[in-house]
Structure formats: C-alpha cells, structure tokens
Design a protein around this motif. Structure first.
Motif, PDB file in Angstrom:
ATOM      1  N   GLN A   1       0.845  -1.195   0.000  1.00  0.00           N
ATOM      2  CA  GLN A   1       0.000   0.000   0.000  1.00  0.00           C
ATOM      3  C   GLN A   1       0.881   1.247   0.000  1.00  0.00           C
ATOM      4  O   GLN A   1       1.866   1.328   0.726  1.00  0.00           O
ATOM      5  CB  GLN A   1      -0.900   0.012   1.231  1.00  0.00           C
ATOM      6  CG  GLN A   1      -1.881   1.155   1.236  1.00  0.00           C
ATOM      7  CD  GLN A   1      -2.800   1.096   2.457  1.00  0.00           C
ATOM      8  OE1 GLN A   1      -2.686   0.237   3.297  1.00  0.00           O
ATOM      9  NE2 GLN A   1      -3.707   2.037   2.530  1.00  0.00           N
ATOM     10  N   ARG A   2       0.535   2.230  -0.827  1.00  0.00           N
ATOM     11  CA  ARG A   2       1.290   3.481  -0.886  1.00  0.00           C
ATOM     12  C   ARG A   2       1.040   4.286   0.369  1.00  0.00           C
ATOM     13  O   ARG A   2      -0.071   4.350   0.860  1.00  0.00           O
ATOM     14  CB  ARG A   2       0.867   4.299  -2.105  1.00  0.00           C
ATOM     15  CG  ARG A   2       1.340   3.673  -3.395  1.00  0.00           C
ATOM     16  CD  ARG A   2       0.949   4.509  -4.554  1.00  0.00           C
ATOM     17  NE  ARG A   2       1.379   5.887  -4.344  1.00  0.00           N
ATOM     18  CZ  ARG A   2       1.484   6.781  -5.288  1.00  0.00           C
ATOM     19  NH1 ARG A   2       1.174   6.471  -6.500  1.00  0.00           N
ATOM     20  NH2 ARG A   2       1.871   8.006  -5.034  1.00  0.00           N
ATOM     21  N   SER A   3       2.090   4.912   0.851  1.00  0.00           N
ATOM     22  CA  SER A   3       1.962   5.722   2.053  1.00  0.00           C
ATOM     23  C   SER A   3       1.994   7.217   1.737  1.00  0.00           C
ATOM     24  O   SER A   3       2.051   8.027   2.649  1.00  0.00           O
ATOM     25  CB  SER A   3       3.086   5.365   3.034  1.00  0.00           C
ATOM     26  OG  SER A   3       4.341   5.592   2.439  1.00  0.00           O
ATOM     27  N   PHE A   4       1.967   7.573   0.464  1.00  0.00           N
ATOM     28  CA  PHE A   4       2.027   8.978   0.059  1.00  0.00           C
ATOM     29  C   PHE A   4       0.633   9.493  -0.263  1.00  0.00           C
ATOM     30  O   PHE A   4      -0.189   8.782  -0.818  1.00  0.00           O
ATOM     31  CB  PHE A   4       2.940   9.161  -1.156  1.00  0.00           C
ATOM     32  CG  PHE A   4       4.317   8.631  -0.944  1.00  0.00           C
ATOM     33  CD1 PHE A   4       5.152   9.198   0.017  1.00  0.00           C
ATOM     34  CD2 PHE A   4       4.794   7.567  -1.669  1.00  0.00           C
ATOM     35  CE1 PHE A   4       6.426   8.710   0.225  1.00  0.00           C
ATOM     36  CE2 PHE A   4       6.069   7.070  -1.478  1.00  0.00           C
ATOM     37  CZ  PHE A   4       6.871   7.646  -0.520  1.00  0.00           C
ATOM     38  N   THR A   5       0.398  10.750   0.080  1.00  0.00           N
ATOM     39  CA  THR A   5      -0.902  11.343  -0.199  1.00  0.00           C
ATOM     40  C   THR A   5      -0.950  12.010  -1.558  1.00  0.00           C
ATOM     41  O   THR A   5      -2.021  12.197  -2.113  1.00  0.00           O
ATOM     42  CB  THR A   5      -1.270  12.373   0.885  1.00  0.00           C
ATOM     43  OG1 THR A   5      -0.245  13.364   0.949  1.00  0.00           O
ATOM     44  CG2 THR A   5      -1.418  11.702   2.235  1.00  0.00           C
ATOM     45  N   CYS A   6       0.233  12.382  -2.097  1.00  0.00           N
ATOM     46  CA  CYS A   6       0.295  13.011  -3.419  1.00  0.00           C
ATOM     47  C   CYS A   6       1.729  12.899  -3.942  1.00  0.00           C
ATOM     48  O   CYS A   6       2.632  12.464  -3.234  1.00  0.00           O
ATOM     49  CB  CYS A   6      -0.144  14.475  -3.347  1.00  0.00           C
ATOM     50  SG  CYS A   6       0.954  15.537  -2.394  1.00  0.00           S
ATOM     51  N   GLY A   7       1.937  13.345  -5.160  1.00  0.00           N
ATOM     52  CA  GLY A   7       3.254  13.288  -5.775  1.00  0.00           C
ATOM     53  C   GLY A   7       4.282  14.144  -5.058  1.00  0.00           C
ATOM     54  O   GLY A   7       5.452  13.769  -4.948  1.00  0.00           O
TER      55      GLY A   7
ATOM     56  N   VAL B   1      11.835  11.386  -0.991  1.00  0.00           N
ATOM     57  CA  VAL B   1      13.071  10.896  -1.598  1.00  0.00           C
ATOM     58  C   VAL B   1      14.199  11.934  -1.557  1.00  0.00           C
ATOM     59  O   VAL B   1      15.365  11.581  -1.552  1.00  0.00           O
ATOM     60  CB  VAL B   1      12.836  10.388  -3.036  1.00  0.00           C
ATOM     61  CG1 VAL B   1      12.735  11.510  -4.029  1.00  0.00           C
ATOM     62  CG2 VAL B   1      13.914   9.422  -3.451  1.00  0.00           C
ATOM     63  N   MET B   2      13.870  13.214  -1.497  1.00  0.00           N
ATOM     64  CA  MET B   2      14.931  14.217  -1.505  1.00  0.00           C
ATOM     65  C   MET B   2      14.883  15.163  -0.318  1.00  0.00           C
ATOM     66  O   MET B   2      15.622  16.131  -0.272  1.00  0.00           O
ATOM     67  CB  MET B   2      14.932  15.021  -2.806  1.00  0.00           C
ATOM     68  CG  MET B   2      13.723  15.874  -3.096  1.00  0.00           C
ATOM     69  SD  MET B   2      13.475  17.402  -2.190  1.00  0.00           S
ATOM     70  CE  MET B   2      14.976  18.257  -2.425  1.00  0.00           C
ATOM     71  N   GLY B   3      14.054  14.861   0.669  1.00  0.00           N
ATOM     72  CA  GLY B   3      13.891  15.740   1.815  1.00  0.00           C
ATOM     73  C   GLY B   3      15.156  15.884   2.639  1.00  0.00           C
ATOM     74  O   GLY B   3      16.106  15.125   2.513  1.00  0.00           O
TER      75      GLY B   3
END
Length: 109
Positions: A3-9, A16-18
C-alpha cells in the motif's frame, strides 16, 4: 501489493529528496561525476559524516551512482542516475523561485 503511504506526488518527491543537504548534493552533481572531496567542498557546511550518510541514502534510493575505480590511492566518483537527473530537472523551477525571492526569504524572522 504494498500500500502506498504517500498522499500526493509532492509528498513522494519530498520523501526521496527531503532534508537540508540532498537538494544541494543533487545540484552539485548536476554537472557530472564528482569525487568525494570535491563534493564536500561544493556543499559548504556539511560534515564528512553527514555527506557520507546522505550519499548512502541517495544511492539506496537510486538517485546517485557510486563508482569505485581500482587504483592507488582509491578513487570514488559520484554521479546522478537518470532518476536523479529527472529530480534535478524537476527542482530547477523551485531553485529559480528561491533565487527570485531570496531577499524576501532572508528577511523572514
């Protein structure tokens, strides 16, 4: 399927770059392969330990390629993967916005 844990792109991109350093490292690698020492000089204020940690994370996420040349003394070069170059391209407009508004941003208490 996981399951994806992201709410948007944007959420996925920041994951990934935070962080403080990854954007600067991406920018510094944008011109081509760079050795570790040159990369450390290109990212002012980063410690050697932090640079190593960030590069390892970026390599694990597929943004950065690490190439070890078998020679004495050892030579290691870092470069962006296609995935990393695509993220760098996506960040260019954000960098331009930051340049345009830098004075205003610096004035924020």
């Amino acid at each position: 399927m996981k399951q994806r844990s992201f709410t948007c792109g944007l959420d996925a991109a920041i994951a990934v770059m935070g962080g403080k350093w990854k954007g600067l490292i991406l920018f510094s690698l944008g011109e081509g392969p760079v050795r570790f020492g040159a990369l450390r000089r290109a990212v002012p204020g980063i410690s050697e330990r932090m640079l190593i940690l960030q590069l390892r994370e970026m390599e694990a996420s597929g943004l950065v390629h690490r190439e070890v040349h078998e020679q004495v003394p050892p030579k290691v070069e870092y470069s962006l993967t296609e995935f990393g170059r695509s993220l760098n391209t996506a960040l260019e407009p954000l960098g331009a916005w930051g340049e345009e508004h830098m004075e205003r941003i610096e004035a924020i208490p």
